[in-house]
Design an enzyme around this catalytic site. Structure first.
Site, PDB file in Angstrom:
ATOM      1  N   GLY A 196      -7.330 -35.977 -36.457  1.00 51.56           N
ATOM      2  CA  GLY A 196      -6.900 -35.975 -35.066  1.00 51.56           C
ATOM      3  C   GLY A 196      -6.045 -34.800 -34.668  1.00 51.56           C
ATOM      4  O   GLY A 196      -5.476 -34.808 -33.570  1.00 51.56           O
ATOM      5  N   ASP A 197      -5.954 -33.778 -35.525  1.00 53.61           N
ATOM      6  CA  ASP A 197      -5.162 -32.597 -35.178  1.00 53.61           C
ATOM      7  C   ASP A 197      -5.744 -31.415 -35.941  1.00 53.61           C
ATOM      8  O   ASP A 197      -6.902 -31.458 -36.363  1.00 53.61           O
ATOM      9  CB  ASP A 197      -3.681 -32.829 -35.492  1.00 53.61           C
ATOM     10  CG  ASP A 197      -2.743 -32.036 -34.572  1.00 53.61           C
ATOM     11  OD1 ASP A 197      -3.081 -30.876 -34.260  1.00 53.61           O
ATOM     12  OD2 ASP A 197      -1.698 -32.564 -34.181  1.00 53.61           O
ATOM     13  N   ASP A 198      -4.958 -30.351 -36.139  1.00 52.24           N
ATOM     14  CA  ASP A 198      -5.466 -29.164 -36.826  1.00 52.24           C
ATOM     15  C   ASP A 198      -5.971 -29.520 -38.218  1.00 52.24           C
ATOM     16  O   ASP A 198      -5.324 -30.265 -38.957  1.00 52.24           O
ATOM     17  CB  ASP A 198      -4.357 -28.114 -36.948  1.00 52.24           C
ATOM     18  CG  ASP A 198      -3.845 -27.635 -35.609  1.00 52.24           C
ATOM     19  OD1 ASP A 198      -4.659 -27.412 -34.705  1.00 52.24           O
ATOM     20  OD2 ASP A 198      -2.610 -27.500 -35.466  1.00 52.24           O
TER      21      ASP A 198
ATOM     22  N   SER B 231      -7.765 -30.257 -31.542  1.00 50.21           N
ATOM     23  CA  SER B 231      -7.011 -29.101 -32.012  1.00 50.21           C
ATOM     24  C   SER B 231      -7.928 -28.053 -32.631  1.00 50.21           C
ATOM     25  O   SER B 231      -9.059 -27.888 -32.190  1.00 50.21           O
ATOM     26  CB  SER B 231      -5.922 -29.576 -32.980  1.00 50.21           C
ATOM     27  OG  SER B 231      -5.036 -30.457 -32.309  1.00 50.21           O
TER      28      SER B 231
END
Length: 466
Positions: A250-252, A286
């Site tokens: 859910g991110d980088d 991201s």
């Protein structure tokens, strides 16, 4: 038409085809593997009363086993074997000269009771918890001041069961910053390989103030809407090798960091000599590879190649802000394939997010010597959104051999940057409009060595174009 070569042209050709020492960048820290380490002493977690039913809390069993194995640290080290089963546990420490080995059907489960994740002091390069002022929860698997420590196996699983932490974060009921799944602090000789990591409460793998770190053949998964579940975050660390990984979070997927504003400036430990290769993954929110936003101790000598990102928001991103200070320089990205990506390359110079009101807004970051080459993309919305900082241009940004199928009528948006480009489609923005070859090749980080590996056809056509 006959072409005339100046003395400068001839010297440039000789440089490009020489073995220039400054341009040769080896990767000895990627050559190590965990398979060659044999521990003369081994125990199973079941020998310490652990029960693999997914219900019994085994924190004491892990702690007792590792306490026992510590007596073998000066006798060749030891191995803790985790057999098939579901082993519920709270946070536990590792020790030097230890291998944590997971069977292919072994699952280490993070407790869903926050009391099983102790609260510890913030990192000095952050000055506070990343999400909340004050302290932070300790990671599920934790190591500090270690040497020669390995997490590996037959692709067993470490599951942080992070959904409860994500709910607490979204409801703003947390008292402290969420924990990582694995964190090593001030450690040397760390190997993480052949393991699947699931559902981290926060960033998944976080080596900070470390050196000689290898992450190989790992899978990292979390729901695409889970908050801040970065995959691998090298932080104020050097000689890091990340290769052959699949990450969907859910991110980088990878975020390279080095401290936050005045705390990172004061601690002054950079991230440097980082290799990333053969990385595949996706992130809806991201970037495939990000640098920052916490980069106040500096980031340099990052080489990434053989990258595949799909169904993602951004391919490559640099995030910074006035107040960060520090630098991002000597970054080389090559051989990247993008499919269904919103923004291929993004620089953000006004990211914000400061730890407190004491940061210095005049501490401007230095962003320079960024090379991106050999990129292909299908169904890309924007080729590049490159935003520098007014009065603090990002310089020597070099784009080479990039072909993107872009859906937007305005593929590039650039401000406060300067650099060069060649063979870029759609054509790069005006601040990158000057050609790299031959006049500016020395302004572009790491390009001369890699021209040596170009095909004869490409090399010949380039020379004939002078």
């Amino acid at each position: 038409m006959r072409r005339f070569f100046t003395l400068v042209d001839v010297l440039l050709v000789l440089l490009l085809f020489s073995e220039a020492p400054w341009a040769v960048w080896g990767s000895p820290h990627c050559d190590q593997t965990s398979s060659g380490v044999i521990r003369p002493h081994s125990v199973a977690i079941t020998e310490f009363g652990a029960v693999g039913d997914g219900v019994t809390l085994n924190t004491k069993a892990f702690q007792n086993a590792i306490f026992y194995l510590n007596s073998f640290a000066d006798k060749g080290g030891a191995q803790l074997f985790v057999p098939a089963g579901r082993w519920l546990t709270g946070s536990f420490d590792l020790i030097s000269h230890l291998t944590l080995w997971l069977d292919k059907d072994a699952v280490i489960l993070g407790s869903m009771n926050s009391n099983d994740w102790p609260v510890i002091d913030p990192l000095p390069s952050y000055g506070r918890g990343r999400e909340l002022p004050g302290r932070r929860h300790r990671s599920l698997i934790y190591g500090c001041n270690l040497t020669d420590v390995i997490i590996t196996g037959d692709n067993g699983t470490i599951d942080g069961q992070g959904s409860i932490w994500w709910n607490w974060f979204q409801k703003k009921t947390l008292n402290y910053t969420r924990p990582h799944l694995v964190e090593f602090i001030n450690s040397t000789g760390v190997v993480i390989s052949n393991v699947t990591f699931l559902n981290s409460p926060f960033w998944t793998i976080h080596p900070v103030y470390c050196s000689q770190v290898i992450v190989q053949n790992v899978t990292i998964l979390a729901p695409l809407d889970s908050p801040n579940t970065d995959g691998i975050d090298p932080d104020s660390s050097n000689d890091v090798c990340i290769e052959d990984c699949y990450i969907s979070t859910g991110d980088d997927l990878i975020a390279i960091k080095s401290g936050w504003d005045e705390y990172g400036i004061s601690y002054a430990r950079p991230s440097t000599n980082i290799i990333i290769r053969r990385l595949v993954g996706k992130t809806h929110s991201s970037a495939g590879i990000a640098i920052g936003s916490e980069m106040s101790g500096g980031v340099s000598e990052v080489h990434a190649e053989s990258l595949q990102f799909f169904n993602s928001k951004t391919g490559i991103r640099i995030k910074t802000s006035p107040g960060r200070g520090g630098y991002v320089r000597n970054i080389y990205i090559s051989d990247m394939n993008l499919v269904d990506v919103n923004i291929a390359i993004r620089f953000t110079g006004q990211y914000g997010e400061h730890p407190d009101e004491f940061y210095d807004p005049t501490a401007l970051p230095i962003i320079e010597n960024i090379t991106v080459k050999d990129v292909k993309g299908e169904n890309i919305k924007f080729a590049g959104l490159l935003e520098g900082i007014e009065g603090d241009n990002f310089v020597n940004i070099c784009l080479s051999n990039i072909t993107l199928n872009v859906t937007s009528e305005s593929p590039w948006n650039c401000s406060y940057i300067h650099g060069y480009s060649d063979l870029v489609s759609p054509e790069a923005c005006e601040p990158l409009g000057e050609r790299i070859y031959p006049g500016h090749v020395l302004d572009c980080y790491h390009l001369p060595t890699h021209l040596w590996s170009m095909s004869n056809r490409k090399r010949s056509s380039w020379l004939l174009s002078w």
